[in-house]
Each structure stands twice: as C-alpha cells, then as structure tokens.
Motif scaffolding. Structure first.
Motif, PDB file in Angstrom:
ATOM      1  N   VAL A 238       1.227  -1.546   0.152  1.00  0.00           N
ATOM      2  CA  VAL A 238       0.176  -0.128   0.120  1.00  0.00           C
ATOM      3  C   VAL A 238       0.534   0.989   0.142  1.00  0.00           C
ATOM      4  CG1 VAL A 238      -1.672   1.399   0.917  1.00  0.00           C
ATOM      5  CG2 VAL A 238      -1.178  -1.372   1.357  1.00  0.00           C
ATOM      6  N   THR A 239       0.762   1.600  -0.802  1.00  0.00           N
ATOM      7  CA  THR A 239       1.059   3.446  -1.337  1.00  0.00           C
ATOM      8  C   THR A 239      -0.080   4.486  -1.424  1.00  0.00           C
ATOM      9  OG1 THR A 239       3.320   2.532  -2.076  1.00  0.00           O
ATOM     10  CG2 THR A 239       2.623   4.940  -1.995  1.00  0.00           C
ATOM     11  N   LEU A 240       0.157   5.613  -0.596  1.00  0.00           N
ATOM     12  CA  LEU A 240      -0.732   7.165  -0.715  1.00  0.00           C
ATOM     13  C   LEU A 240       0.107   7.776  -0.897  1.00  0.00           C
ATOM     14  CD1 LEU A 240      -2.548   6.625   2.959  1.00  0.00           C
ATOM     15  CD2 LEU A 240      -3.581   6.238   0.259  1.00  0.00           C
ATOM     16  N   TYR A 241      -0.768   8.727  -2.531  1.00  0.00           N
ATOM     17  CA  TYR A 241      -0.008   9.646  -2.288  1.00  0.00           C
ATOM     18  C   TYR A 241      -1.256  10.577  -2.215  1.00  0.00           C
ATOM     19  CZ  TYR A 241       3.448   6.815  -4.605  1.00  0.00           C
ATOM     20  OH  TYR A 241       4.643   6.134  -5.491  1.00  0.00           O
TER      21      TYR A 241
ATOM     22  N   LEU B  91      -4.752   6.169  -3.819  1.00  0.00           N
ATOM     23  CA  LEU B  91      -4.289   4.777  -3.643  1.00  0.00           C
ATOM     24  C   LEU B  91      -3.506   4.015  -4.179  1.00  0.00           C
ATOM     25  CD1 LEU B  91      -4.351   3.343  -0.686  1.00  0.00           C
ATOM     26  CD2 LEU B  91      -6.444   2.644  -1.226  1.00  0.00           C
ATOM     27  N   ILE B  92      -2.630   3.332  -3.972  1.00  0.00           N
ATOM     28  CA  ILE B  92      -1.870   2.221  -4.972  1.00  0.00           C
ATOM     29  C   ILE B  92      -1.781   1.234  -4.366  1.00  0.00           C
ATOM     30  CG2 ILE B  92       0.143   1.946  -6.814  1.00  0.00           C
ATOM     31  CD1 ILE B  92      -1.453   4.407  -7.387  1.00  0.00           C
ATOM     32  N   ILE B  93      -2.281  -0.195  -4.974  1.00  0.00           N
ATOM     33  CA  ILE B  93      -2.080  -1.221  -4.096  1.00  0.00           C
ATOM     34  C   ILE B  93      -1.897  -1.944  -5.307  1.00  0.00           C
ATOM     35  CG2 ILE B  93      -3.520  -3.111  -3.263  1.00  0.00           C
ATOM     36  CD1 ILE B  93      -5.436  -0.979  -2.318  1.00  0.00           C
ATOM     37  N   ASN B  94      -0.518  -2.668  -4.887  1.00  0.00           N
ATOM     38  CA  ASN B  94       0.350  -4.475  -5.284  1.00  0.00           C
ATOM     39  C   ASN B  94       0.325  -5.377  -4.775  1.00  0.00           C
ATOM     40  OD1 ASN B  94       1.161  -2.326  -7.809  1.00  0.00           O
ATOM     41  ND2 ASN B  94       2.146  -1.124  -5.922  1.00  0.00           N
ATOM     42  N   LEU B  95      -0.482  -6.619  -4.682  1.00  0.00           N
ATOM     43  CA  LEU B  95      -0.743  -7.385  -4.789  1.00  0.00           C
ATOM     44  C   LEU B  95      -0.042  -8.810  -4.945  1.00  0.00           C
ATOM     45  CD1 LEU B  95      -3.731  -7.475  -3.203  1.00  0.00           C
ATOM     46  CD2 LEU B  95      -2.049  -6.785  -1.367  1.00  0.00           C
TER      47      LEU B  95
END
Length: 778
Positions: free
Chosen positions: A734-737, A774-778
């Motif tokens: 999870v990354t938030l910009y 919001l960026i989500i990488n799974l």
C-alpha cells in the motif's frame, strides 16, 4: 465529494486488512561506473520479500526491506551488467551503487542513443511513479509541466503537446513499439495522447529535436508512451495492481485495476480504467466547463516458446463520453477507439546480431461531435461523425558492424480518414438536412527506410542516422455545397507525392569523470499532414478563419543544432544545460484567400485562409536542470526553460468592424503559440527511513509578451503556483500519494489555453484542488 467519501472508507478497510509490522526502506542512487551519471529505469529486486522498483530519471530509488535479516538486492538494466548487493544492516546514509556497462555493444533497448543512457541529446524520462503521484487525468496535462514543453488546451481532455514551439504532426507521438493513432476531430480535440489512459503508462520518454529517425519521420521531437510491460517469470506468478484517486473542486475520480502474471512460456496482462470528472471552479470562483467520462479495457498476451524468442499480441479499447470543449464549436459526444498490435522480439542469434524486432498495428477511431450545448444550436444543429484509421508497422535488425553497432530497417504507415457533418435548420423545418463530407476519403501512405550507427571510444560516443521516406497522398475532390446544393468550392487536384531525406549526427565527449559535452545536428523533413492537405472550409487554426487545405504544399524541413553540457558530482549534484537553434525551411503557414475565390462558411469568421509554405522561420531556446545529490533526509531540483520563434516576414490582415479592410507586412513576427519562460523548484523531505516523504513545488511562469501580431495572438500574464505533496509507503502493498495543487487558489491560465468560443475570455485553470491517490500492489 461522494467519490472521496467512498475512497476514504476503502482506505480504512484496506489498512485494517493489510496491517503488518512497520516497513523499513533502503534508498540510494544508481550511477554508471564509466561516467558517474545517474541511470534511469534500473530494475531493483529485493530477493528477501520479492519487492521491486525502478530508479527514476535522477537514478534515485527506494525499496522496502525487513530490518533484522540480510537483504539481497539485484540491480538489472539492459545496457549494464547485473549486480547483486548483500546488506547485513540497514545503512544510515543513502546507497551509491555503480553499474558496469555491458561489454557487448547493444541489446534491444527502447531508448535512442547508447544503452548507457548517455545520449547526445537532451531527453526527459518520466516514470510510472512520477505519474502516480499527480492528480492529472490526462497525459497532456502532465507533459506541459515539463521544461520547454507546453500543451494546447481546448477542453476537459486532449491537451495537445508542444515541444520547443513544435506541435501537432511536427511531433512524432507513438505508443510502445511504434503504434500511432490518428484522431478524428479536425480541431484535434482527440490527439494521440487522448486515446491512452495515463494510469496505463509505465514511462514516457521525450526526445527534443529531429534526431530519433529510426522511430519514424521526426521533425521537432519524439514522445514515446510505454504502457505496462509483460514480464516472463521463472515460475508462475500472479500480481494485482489497483489504483483509485479522487479530488475536490475538479470533482471526480480515476481508477484502474490490473491483473498480470505468467511463467517462462506465457505472460499476460488485463486491465481496466474508469475516469469521471465534472466542472470546476477557477481561482476567482468562476465555473468552467470541464466534464469528462472515459473508460477503457486493455489486454496483452506474450508467448516465449524458446528462450530469446518472444511474441506479443495486444488489444486496447477505449471510450469517451460527453467531454466538454468550450473553446471549440462542438463538444465530444462519443469516441470509440480500438487498437490491435502484434510484436516480435528475437535475441540470442549469436555474437553479431543483437536483436530482431517487428511490430504491426491498427488503430481505429470513431469520433462523434455536436454543437447541442452551444447557444447557436437553436438555429442550426450540427453533428459530425468521423472514422480515422492508422495502420502500420516497423521492422528492425541490430547487429555489429566494424567497431560499432548498426540498426537498420523499415517502417510503413497508412492513414485514412472520412466523415460527414449533418446540418439541420431548426428555424426552417422545411429545409432538407444538409450532409457535408469532412475529409473526402483522405488517404496518406508513408514508406520509410532507416539506418542508425553507434560507435564508442574511450572518450567519445558517436551516433549517426539517416532516413528516406516516400510519401503519397490523395482524396476525393475537395468540395463544399450550400444548403440549396450550389457549389461553393471544388478542387479536384488532390494528389501529392514526396520523397524526403532526413539526416542526423551527434557526439558526446567525456571530458572527465564529472563532465560531458554533447553536440547534435540534424535535418528532419516532414510531409504535410491530412489537415494541411485536405481540410475544407473549417475553422481549425488559432485565428478566426475558415481554413482550406493545399495538396500542393511542399514538405517542411527543420535544420537544428543542439549543444548540451552535463556536470555530475556525488557531493554537488547533477547539472544539465542545453541550447538549440532551429532553422525551418518551407515552413507551413497560411494566407488569406480573396472572397471572390471562396467565401467563408462558418458564422462569425473573418474570411478564408489557405495553407502555404513560407521561405523560413527560426526557433531558439535553452534549458537548465539541476538535481541535488542523494541525501538521507532531503533532496531538491530546479529547472528553467525558454523558447522563442520568429517569422522573418509575416502578413497581418487589418480588421475593422469584423471585416478585413487591408493588410500590412510585419518583419520578425513571433511565431504563435509558444510557451513563455518557465522555472520550477521542488524540495522533498524524507522521514521515517523514507517511509514518509512530504514535498513542495513552485512553478513560476513568466508573462508571454512575444506574441504573433499576424495571428492577433493575445498576451498572457505571469503566474506562480505552489503544490504540496506527500508520499506514504504504508507497506509493501500500500502506497498513498496526496497533496494540494494550486495551494493559494491562484486565478490563472496557460498561454496555450484557447479562448472560450464566442468570447475573448480565456479557458481558466482550476483553483485549489485537494487530491489523494491510493496504490495497491499484491
């Protein structure tokens, strides 16, 4: 605000589900061991947790690691030897990693110049991370913030890029291996960049000048859009990437979902995007029309039957609905675009042949516009439907020749365009509906042959390229009829044939470990485009005239000189400066046609202009870029750029009471639609071991008083905007910009923004916007 509300709930749920122990980060910079320059797009993989990242255009990276274990980082780049770094303890200072250039000359690379990223040309690389941090929903919106670039804005979407004063088909815009898109709108509300979702991009590479000839006819610059690339894995893997973003003021959201995976034999990627925005308020509170609704589907499949032999097939479908263009006579009602492409990349042919690449594509645009939102639609309702097809391909082989490397091949492009406009007289219901041909079955074919040779010595990098293009164009007779069926204009002489030779050469001198001096000279020749050849009595220019195409135009040629100097020091930072001078012959402009020959057909225009060649035009400018060295707690950047252009002898038509009453000659008239002097300053702070990075950006744009009198171009005032932004790496997944753009709610407009139709009011930019991605990488 509804989208932000739902997004906030989603963030809370995700954080609660994905909560893990606090993640630490290792940051640093990757440089070339040969010249100490930063290397962009180095792939860095953490073997310990499978996390991966790419270095940005400054060579900087940040990657998550576990605190109490040995970290193994692998650094990969096509032009450099792979390196592995074992780290027993998280360092307190940023790492400085040096990669050794590969001994073999070149593998298949997607950049112009040498694989060591030390091109003789000043270029710009924009990474996926750069794009994810912003609130922009349009590629052109981002590009116009880059040094010596701008964007012609006519509506909510489709900002048309400008590089150093060159625009439209003076630029070569392409996707991935060379796919091109021909928009349908005569006023270019849908340039190529409007058909690709910004969230699908992996990177953007920009080359300025007539040099990257192996990628197609290049007159003023090249913009290469690279979408998310397929990856073959040792064992089967599946990955999920999700992005959702929302904002205030320019209320709306953007979203993306991507599923990708594969193994050694098969790789795939499926993605979908949906973006929707409403009107917005400018800095002074004025409501500006800016609604848009876009969505797309994209699929890619790759097969590697044996090592080194890769085949790719792709399909991209995008839709645009009800997009506002308040500066044009019409709005976009529907846009339906399909792109098919097939690619082959072969390596492993031995020590001589480095790679063979082939790419074929077909882009199909169906574009519908109408004037139903214009005040004059209560008199005449006009609906335009246009079909534009661009089909082409490219073949290249890269191999050793003597002490250097030669890449040679050919490319083909076929553009066809046709459409109709219906006019219904509301106040005269007994009048029949008038149907007009807009493009008269226009067709342009271009066949090109190219060669590029690169050679390296201990102190110099050399590069030279040549391109031969055979261009043919034709259409049905250019005609226009009145509502009663009378002939207003006809031109049956529509055939044109051109043979164009383009050349370029450049060299980089590695003065010492810190300094490089590069020079490049080039001649890029461009055949007239479909609009310049075949448009028939439509107001497609900056000024208020109907325009006529001219099938007998000559190609225009850009003779350019670039001089660039770079200084790199691990303690002082990286400074890049560049100047250029461009001498254009047979520059395509326009002159007024007497009303005795043809009368204008658009209400309110001053007359009719026809495209012609003028003898020459000049453009010159400079760029400065500085980046601080990698710091543990902060870094900063500065850029400034300026371009000016001159038409030595222009004609200005004198206007009184809405009528042309005469003309006068203006010496050294500035070329129209060139962005003014601009400077940018950015400062970032790194906290919590790079997990939290707030920053601030200042954008300072000077007034543009160097405007074309011949085109009655308006001056524009200076402005300054400030943006606050923050990056928060919550975890590996999870990354938030987030941030606030136009912090002080400045009321402003860009110089290249068009005027609202039917008025002299400029199309103002949005006021303060708060945004969150919001960026989500799974």
């Amino acid at each position: 605000m509804n989208s932000l509300h739902y997004m906030s709930i989603l963030i809370i749920l995700l954080i609660s589900d994905l909560a893990i122990a606090q993640t630490n980060y290792i940051s640093g910079v990757v440089r070339s061991s040969g010249n100490n320059q930063p290397i962009a797009h180095v792939e860095i993989t953490n073997v310990q947790n499978d996390a991966s990242t790419l270095t940005d255009h400054k060579g900087l990276f940040s990657i998550p690691v576990k605190e109490k274990s040995v970290t193994v980082l692998i650094f990969r780049h096509l032009g450099y030897e792979t390196d592995t770094l074992n780290i027993n303890k998280i360092p307190n200072e940023p790492l400085e990693v040096f990669l050794q250039e590969k001994v073999s000359k070149l593998t298949e690379v997607e950049v112009f110049g040498d694989a060591n990223q030390n091109s003789t040309l000043l270029k710009t690389e924009i990474t996926r991370i750069d794009l994810e941090k912003t609130p922009f929903q349009d590629i052109g919106s981002y590009l116009r913030t880059e040094p010596n670039m701008g964007g012609i804005r006519k509506g909510a979407m489709g900002i048309d890029p400008v590089i150093r004063g060159f625009k439209y088909t003076q630029l070569n815009v392409q996707i991935n291996g060379g796919t091109k898109i021909e928009g349908g709108c005569p006023n270019r509300m849908d340039p190529a960049t409007a058909h690709i979702d910004i969230s699908d991009l992996q990177k953007i590479t920009i080359y300025k000048g007539p040099y990257a000839l192996k990628y197609g006819p290049n007159f003023g610059g090249l913009i290469r859009l690279v979408t998310n690339e397929l990856s073959f894995n040792e064992s089967y893997e599946t990955h999920l990437n999700m992005m959702v973003g929302g904002q205030t003021n320019y209320e709306g959201y953007k979203s993306r979902l991507n599923v990708a995976g594969g193994n050694k034999l098969l790789a795939y990627s499926l993605s979908t995007n949906w973006n929707k925005y409403g009107d917005y308020s400018s800095g002074n509170g004025e409501t500006m029309q800016g609604s848009s609704n876009n969505y797309s589907l994209k699929g890619q499949l790759g097969i590697q039957p044996v090592a080194g032999q890769k085949f790719y097939v792709g399909y991209d479908r995008s839709w645009g609905k009800n997009i506002d263009f308040p500066t044009l006579p019409m709005d976009e009602r529907n846009d339906n675009t399909e792109i098919y492409d097939f690619s082959y990349l072969g390596t492993g042919f031995g020590d001589v042949v480095h790679f063979i690449r082939a790419h074929i594509y077909n882009s199909d645009v169906n574009h519908e516009m109408d004037n139903k939102s214009r005040p004059f639609s209560d008199t005449v309702v006009a609906i335009s439907n246009i079909h534009a097809i661009n089909t082409g391909g490219r073949f290249a082989i890269n191999f050793d020749l003597g002490k250097g490397v030669l890449e040679a091949g050919s490319g083909f492009e076929r553009i066809s365009k046709d459409g109709t406009r219906s006019k219904t007289m509301i106040m005269q219901p007994n009048m029949p509906v008038l149907y007009e041909d807009l493009w008269n079955n226009s067709l342009v074919n271009n066949l090109g042959l190219f060669a590029e040779y690169q050679y390296k010595t201990s102190r110099f990098d050399w590069i030279a390229s040549a391109r031969l293009d055979i261009n043919q164009g034709n259409s049905d007779p250019m005609t226009r009829y009145s509502m009663k069926g009378d002939t207003i204009f006809i031109d049956a002489n529509t055939k044109s044939n051109y043979t164009n030779l383009s050349l370029s050469a450049g060299a980089t001198w590695h003065i010492n470990d810190h300094q490089n001096l590069a020079v490049a000279v080039g001649k890029g020749v461009r055949s007239p485009d479909i609009t310049e050849r075949f448009i028939t009595l439509l107001p497609v220019g900056y000024d208020n005239y109907d325009y006529l195409g001219n099938p007998q135009l000559k190609p225009e040629a850009n003779h350019e000189l670039d001089l660039n100097w770079t200084y790199t020091n691990s303690r002082l930072g990286n400074l890049t400066t560049g100047v250029f001078f461009s001498f254009v012959t047979d520059y395509i402009s326009a002159v007024m046609v007497p009303t005795s020959e043809v009368k204008p057909q658009t209400k309110g225009v001053l007359g009719v202009k026809r495209f012609i060649n003028i003898d020459k035009a000049y453009l010159t400018g400079f760029e400065i870029n500085y980046v601080t060295p990698a710091r543990k707690y902060w870094d900063a950047a500065f850029s400034a750029a300026y371009t000016t252009g001159i038409n030595p002898k222009a004609t200005r038509y004198l206007i009184e009471s809405g009528q042309v009453t005469g003309e006068e000659t203006i010496n050294n008239d500035p070329l129209p639609e060139i962005p003014p002097l601009e400077a940018n300053v950015a400062f970032y702070v790194h906290l919590l071991k790079n997990q939290l990075s707030p920053g601030i950006k200042w954008r300072m744009v000077a007034a543009q008083n160097q405007v074309s009198k011949a085109y009655y171009e308006k001056t524009s005032p200076a402005f300054t905007t400030v943006e606050l932004m923050v990056t928060y790496h919550y975890s590996n997944q999870v990354t938030l910009y987030g941030g606030v753009s136009n912090l002080f709610n400045t009321n402003y407009y860009e110089h290249l923004n068009r005027r609202i139709v039917g008025s002299l009011s400029p199309y103002l930019e949005p006021g303060r916007i708060c945004y969150l991605n919001l960026i989500i990488n799974l």
